[in-house]
Design a protein around this motif. Structure first.
Motif, PDB file in Angstrom:
ATOM      1  N   UNK A 277      88.306  68.483  87.257  1.00 55.48           N
ATOM      2  CA  UNK A 277      87.456  67.940  88.321  1.00 55.48           C
ATOM      3  C   UNK A 277      87.107  69.024  89.338  1.00 55.48           C
ATOM      4  N   UNK A 278      88.073  69.885  89.643  1.00 57.74           N
ATOM      5  CA  UNK A 278      87.820  70.948  90.613  1.00 57.74           C
ATOM      6  C   UNK A 278      86.780  71.934  90.084  1.00 57.74           C
ATOM      7  N   UNK A 279      86.808  72.228  88.796  1.00 55.19           N
ATOM      8  CA  UNK A 279      85.806  73.120  88.223  1.00 55.19           C
ATOM      9  C   UNK A 279      84.429  72.472  88.236  1.00 55.19           C
ATOM     10  N   UNK A 280      84.374  71.149  88.071  1.00 54.01           N
ATOM     11  CA  UNK A 280      83.097  70.438  88.191  1.00 54.01           C
ATOM     12  C   UNK A 280      82.564  70.540  89.612  1.00 54.01           C
ATOM     13  N   UNK A 281      83.448  70.460  90.600  1.00 55.91           N
ATOM     14  CA  UNK A 281      83.041  70.630  91.996  1.00 55.91           C
ATOM     15  C   UNK A 281      82.493  72.031  92.247  1.00 55.91           C
ATOM     16  N   UNK A 282      83.136  73.047  91.687  1.00 61.02           N
ATOM     17  CA  UNK A 282      82.633  74.414  91.855  1.00 61.02           C
ATOM     18  C   UNK A 282      81.268  74.579  91.209  1.00 61.02           C
ATOM     19  N   UNK A 283      81.041  73.922  90.091  1.00 63.51           N
ATOM     20  CA  UNK A 283      79.723  73.979  89.461  1.00 63.51           C
ATOM     21  C   UNK A 283      78.682  73.313  90.349  1.00 63.51           C
TER      22      UNK A 283
ATOM     23  N   UNK B  72      67.677  68.943  94.759  1.00 66.08           N
ATOM     24  CA  UNK B  72      66.986  68.266  93.666  1.00 66.08           C
ATOM     25  C   UNK B  72      67.929  68.228  92.471  1.00 66.08           C
ATOM     26  N   UNK B  73      68.150  67.035  91.926  1.00 65.13           N
ATOM     27  CA  UNK B  73      69.106  66.880  90.829  1.00 65.13           C
ATOM     28  C   UNK B  73      68.427  66.420  89.556  1.00 65.13           C
ATOM     29  N   UNK B  74      67.139  66.687  89.412  1.00 69.80           N
ATOM     30  CA  UNK B  74      66.404  66.231  88.245  1.00 69.80           C
ATOM     31  C   UNK B  74      65.964  67.415  87.391  1.00 69.80           C
ATOM     32  N   UNK B  75      65.873  67.164  86.088  1.00 64.23           N
ATOM     33  CA  UNK B  75      65.299  68.123  85.157  1.00 64.23           C
ATOM     34  C   UNK B  75      65.888  69.512  85.226  1.00 64.23           C
ATOM     35  N   UNK B  76      65.010  70.526  85.213  1.00 62.43           N
ATOM     36  CA  UNK B  76      65.485  71.914  85.159  1.00 62.43           C
ATOM     37  C   UNK B  76      66.082  72.420  86.472  1.00 62.43           C
ATOM     38  N   UNK B  77      66.082  71.595  87.513  1.00 59.68           N
ATOM     39  CA  UNK B  77      66.691  72.041  88.774  1.00 59.68           C
ATOM     40  C   UNK B  77      68.190  72.255  88.617  1.00 59.68           C
ATOM     41  N   UNK B  78      68.822  71.534  87.694  1.00 63.30           N
ATOM     42  CA  UNK B  78      70.243  71.712  87.403  1.00 63.30           C
ATOM     43  C   UNK B  78      70.355  72.668  86.219  1.00 63.30           C
ATOM     44  N   UNK B  79      70.938  73.837  86.464  1.00 62.43           N
ATOM     45  CA  UNK B  79      70.979  74.908  85.475  1.00 62.43           C
ATOM     46  C   UNK B  79      72.411  75.185  85.034  1.00 62.43           C
ATOM     47  N   UNK B  80      72.515  75.895  83.922  1.00 64.13           N
ATOM     48  CA  UNK B  80      73.829  76.306  83.433  1.00 64.13           C
ATOM     49  C   UNK B  80      74.308  77.519  84.222  1.00 64.13           C
ATOM     50  N   UNK B  81      75.560  77.510  84.563  1.00 62.95           N
ATOM     51  CA  UNK B  81      76.164  78.616  85.302  1.00 62.95           C
ATOM     52  C   UNK B  81      76.452  79.750  84.307  1.00 62.95           C
ATOM     53  N   UNK B  82      75.419  80.551  84.046  1.00 61.14           N
ATOM     54  CA  UNK B  82      75.505  81.562  82.997  1.00 61.14           C
ATOM     55  C   UNK B  82      76.636  82.553  83.237  1.00 61.14           C
ATOM     56  N   UNK B  83      76.738  83.056  84.439  1.00 57.92           N
ATOM     57  CA  UNK B  83      77.680  84.141  84.696  1.00 57.92           C
ATOM     58  C   UNK B  83      79.129  83.690  84.593  1.00 57.92           C
TER      59      UNK B  83
ATOM     60  N   UNK C 141      75.848  88.212  76.613  1.00 58.47           N
ATOM     61  CA  UNK C 141      75.912  87.870  78.030  1.00 58.47           C
ATOM     62  C   UNK C 141      76.706  88.926  78.776  1.00 58.47           C
ATOM     63  N   UNK C 142      76.460  89.002  80.083  1.00 56.41           N
ATOM     64  CA  UNK C 142      77.196  89.975  80.869  1.00 56.41           C
ATOM     65  C   UNK C 142      78.657  89.577  80.948  1.00 56.41           C
TER      66      UNK C 142
ATOM     67  N   UNK D 191      71.050  93.191  82.030  1.00 60.02           N
ATOM     68  CA  UNK D 191      69.602  93.246  82.287  1.00 60.02           C
ATOM     69  C   UNK D 191      68.924  91.897  82.112  1.00 60.02           C
ATOM     70  N   UNK D 192      69.391  91.092  81.126  1.00 54.08           N
ATOM     71  CA  UNK D 192      68.802  89.769  80.947  1.00 54.08           C
ATOM     72  C   UNK D 192      69.050  88.891  82.174  1.00 54.08           C
ATOM     73  N   UNK D 193      70.269  88.973  82.705  1.00 57.78           N
ATOM     74  CA  UNK D 193      70.569  88.178  83.891  1.00 57.78           C
ATOM     75  C   UNK D 193      69.767  88.615  85.099  1.00 57.78           C
ATOM     76  N   UNK D 194      69.599  89.931  85.267  1.00 62.37           N
ATOM     77  CA  UNK D 194      68.806  90.425  86.384  1.00 62.37           C
ATOM     78  C   UNK D 194      67.347  89.998  86.251  1.00 62.37           C
ATOM     79  N   UNK D 195      66.804  90.020  85.021  1.00 61.44           N
ATOM     80  CA  UNK D 195      65.413  89.587  84.811  1.00 61.44           C
ATOM     81  C   UNK D 195      65.257  88.111  85.133  1.00 61.44           C
ATOM     82  N   UNK D 196      66.259  87.315  84.758  1.00 60.98           N
ATOM     83  CA  UNK D 196      66.199  85.881  85.050  1.00 60.98           C
ATOM     84  C   UNK D 196      66.220  85.621  86.557  1.00 60.98           C
TER      85      UNK D 196
END
Length: 672
Positions: free
Chosen positions: A415-421, A608-619, A628-629, A637-642
């Motif tokens: 649950x705590x990790x969900x809160x951090x996300x 905003x909690x709809x659609x693409x506004x909620x993203x995956x925490x890539x890093x 991935x880095x 470089x991919x992360x910096x471009x994003x």
């Protein structure tokens, strides 16, 4: 133990009671794709797996965030060789080949890979691989043992003057909520008139899992407060967790005890605790949020998806949606927005109710305060928030993170990790509103698995106090430079029995000065509470609102009358013609604010909690993938471009918004 001939590893700063079981000098840690690696010594102790680079970084830290992993944090250990299939190592498995590479899969999504060259390392590689497998099974979570912990302190090397000033500043601003002084200081900051600090649970005899001190109505005596404990699950009574500057109060409690039958005097005390003449009471049930089983299942699927080769590239996004992790993030943010809007829009008491009051209430209460309290979005304010709503409130960290081997899988739920996300999502949408960065959230995410600090080591304050066999310390607080200190003058009450281990907020023990600089957001403005002490501030509705004594339940954005359990024999309340409806809370308007939708109050975030506004925490989640880095301070470089694309989109949106403002500011606005 044996090292390579003629080699000498750097000094290993072990903890008290920590023993080096095996070591392999001359091993190399891989640094991602390609042949890049760092030479050094791989060690297995009874506490962790540590890698000491040949040229150790210039840091006084006991642990290095990129090279250490606690044994309970290891999820899987795989030995590989070019002459045999990879083998998952356990305490009972037999390794029949000399490993050329050892892969350590961590619960925090890290993947550490150690390579052994063919230069006489065969016996060492074999022994250290088996030692890690054995030690991982025998490792004990420090908070779950009865063995004595004598604690430990910083190395003797003196920090720089700048480090001392910064660490003292953060330590002084972060409240641990172990002393009466901390609770009184925070209550004064909130300006919560009509509330006081109660020491009714000072000996943990009223509710073992609640903190030592509680915020309760000033008009309710401790003698009357004691009558209310038996009517709630685990005796976790309602208490204040945040006061909105506009006059609303946010409370939290466990569910009503099904077998309780309060008498007339108990009913009087219960209603004084829940209502107290502060306006209507709104019950917010966490049943709409994902269950603990849902969170655990989604996290397991997400962790499996983030392994190399888990899914084909063209099917990866659909597999990500199938984990439902992002759905749970959306649900939590939407519910937090509903509660934050109601707190900002009406003067009322909102009670967050969960059966145990130790999991989803922690998450929801913290998110609501992040949305509405600018102080909680500063670095010391956020740390104080975690201390109060998670650590002091009794969230069972070792059980939920699955770090106790005796636990059944049903007890695991990050649950705590969900809160951090969720916090990371807010940080992405409002980067200038926070005083900390993604690097800080990553450090906190990984540190939740480290059993070397007292913050996440225990399940409640009572267990934390019993964790130290040393003499009981009276209201002492820990600072990175001065260690444990006596309370400041004027502190009243009996102090807490604090554990001798330092807190996780002593970042200098795991991160270098250069890394800690990246924890702070340089563009995050110093934010204070908006001046909304008057309940009738502009933007607050003026239409009718039910008076004190009315009880509602907030379900799916709608308020409906709901009597307390002891009122079920009375006729239900009839909904007023102006009874509030929150069906369109996300649109910031409707009946909540009256006929005219005003601007949001200062300091309130509406994500905003709809659609693409909620993203995956890539890093965080993709650190184990080859492309991935790796690490939290060196994006690919991919992360910096994003991130560059994201910044360009935001800049275009801000420029368009500024142009519209200039266009519409010509004619005078109509007066209403």
């Amino acid at each position: 133990m044996s090292g390579a001939p003629g080699s000498r590893r750097p000094a290993f700063p072990g903890l008290p009671g920590e023993l080096v079981l095996e070591e392999a000098a001359g091993a190399r840690q891989r640094c991602g794709e390609g042949d890049g690696s760092v030479p050094g010594t791989l060690l297995c102790t009874n506490r962790r797996v540590a890698f000491l680079p040949a040229q150790a970084p210039g840091s006084r830290a006991f642990f290095h965030s990129d090279y250490d992993v606690a044994l309970p944090c290891i999820r899987k250990l795989v030995a590989a060789s070019s002459f045999a299939k990879p083998k998952v190592l356990t305490a009972t498995s037999t390794l029949k080949f000399i490993p050329e590479e050892l892969a350590v899969f961590c619960r925090d999504f890290r993947l550490l890979r150690f390579h052994f060259h063919e230069n006489g390392l065969a016996p060492q590689a074999f022994r250290v691989a088996n030692a890690i497998a054995q030690a991982r099974e025998m490792a004990t979570w420090l908070g779950d043992t009865s063995e004595e912990h004598n604690g430990w302190s910083c190395p003797a090397e003196a920090p720089s003057e700048k480090e001392v000033e910064e660490e003292e500043e953060d330590s002084a601003a972060t409240l641990l909520f172990e002393s009466l002084w901390d609770w009184e200081k925070e209550l004064k900051r909130l300006g919560a008139v009509g509330w006081r600090v109660s020491a009714v649970n000072e000996r943990f005899d009223m509710a073992p899992s609640l903190p030592r001190y509680l915020w309760v109505p000033s008009g309710l005596l401790d003698h009357d407060l004691k009558r209310t404990f038996a009517h709630f699950e685990e005796r976790r009574v309602p208490r204040l967790c945040w006061h909105h500057p506009g006059g609303s109060d946010l409370l939290r409690a466990a569910g009503f005890h099904p077998a309780s039958e309060p008498g007339s005097e108990d009913v009087r005390c219960l209603e004084a605790l829940l209502l107290g003449g502060r306006g209507p009471c709104v019950l917010v049930d966490t049943a709409e949020l994902p269950t603990l089983a849902d969170i655990q299942l989604a996290h397991l699927k997400l962790r499996a998806l983030c392994l190399p080769g888990a899914a084909a590239e063209e099917k990866w996004l659909s597999a990500l949606e199938g984990t439902r992790w992002l759905d749970h993030v959306r649900t939590c943010l939407r519910k937090a927005v509903e509660v934050a809007l109601l707190l900002a829009g009406r003067r009322c008491s909102i009670l967050l109710q969960e059966t145990s009051d130790r999991d989803l209430n922690c998450l929801l209460a913290s998110l609501v305060q992040l949305l509405g309290d600018p102080h909680a979005r500063t670095l010391p304010g956020f740390q104080s928030l975690v201390q109060r709503e998670w650590v002091a409130a009794g969230h069972p960290f070792p059980h939920r993170l699955g770090l106790l081997h005796r636990d059944s899988p049903q007890e695991e739920a990050p649950v705590f990790l969900l809160f951090l996300d969720c916090t990371w999502q807010l940080l992405q949408q409002f980067p200038a509103a926070f005083g900390f960065t993604e690097a800080y959230l990553l450090a906190l995410h990984d540190s939740s698995f480290a059993p070397y600090f007292s913050t996440f080591l225990f399940s409640c304050q009572r267990q934390h106090g019993r964790g130290s066999p040393q003499q009981r310390l009276h209201s002492q607080t820990y600072t990175p430079v001065n260690g444990w200190r006596d309370p400041s003058p004027g502190v009243r009450g009996v102090g807490s029995a604090a554990c001798s281990l330092p807190t996780i907020w002593d970042w200098g023990l795991r991160y270098s000065q250069q890394q800690r600089v990246q924890f702070r957001n340089p563009v995050g403005a110093a934010m204070q509470h908006p001046d909304t002490t008057d309940p009738q501030t502009p933007g607050r509705p003026t239409d009718a609102w039910p008076g004190p004594g009315s009880v509602f339940v907030l379900t799916k954005g709608t308020l409906s009358p709901q009597p307390f359990p002891w009122r079920t024999s009375r006729p239900p309340l009839r909904p007023s013609r102006r009874a509030p409806s929150l069906e369109s809370l996300s649109e910031w308007g409707g009946n909540l604010w009256g006929s005219l939708p005003p601007r949001p109050p200062p300091g309130l975030l509406l994500p905003c909690a709809t659609g693409p506004s909620i993203r995956l925490w890539h890093r965080c989640y993709l650190r184990g993938l080859p492309k991935a880095q790796r690490g939290r301070f060196a994006p690919s470089p991919d992360g910096l471009a994003e991130e560059l694309t994201l910044l360009q989109d935001r800049l275009s949106a801000w420029q368009a918004a500024g142009l519209c403002t200039k266009t519409t500011s010509g004619p005078p606005a109509p007066s209403w």
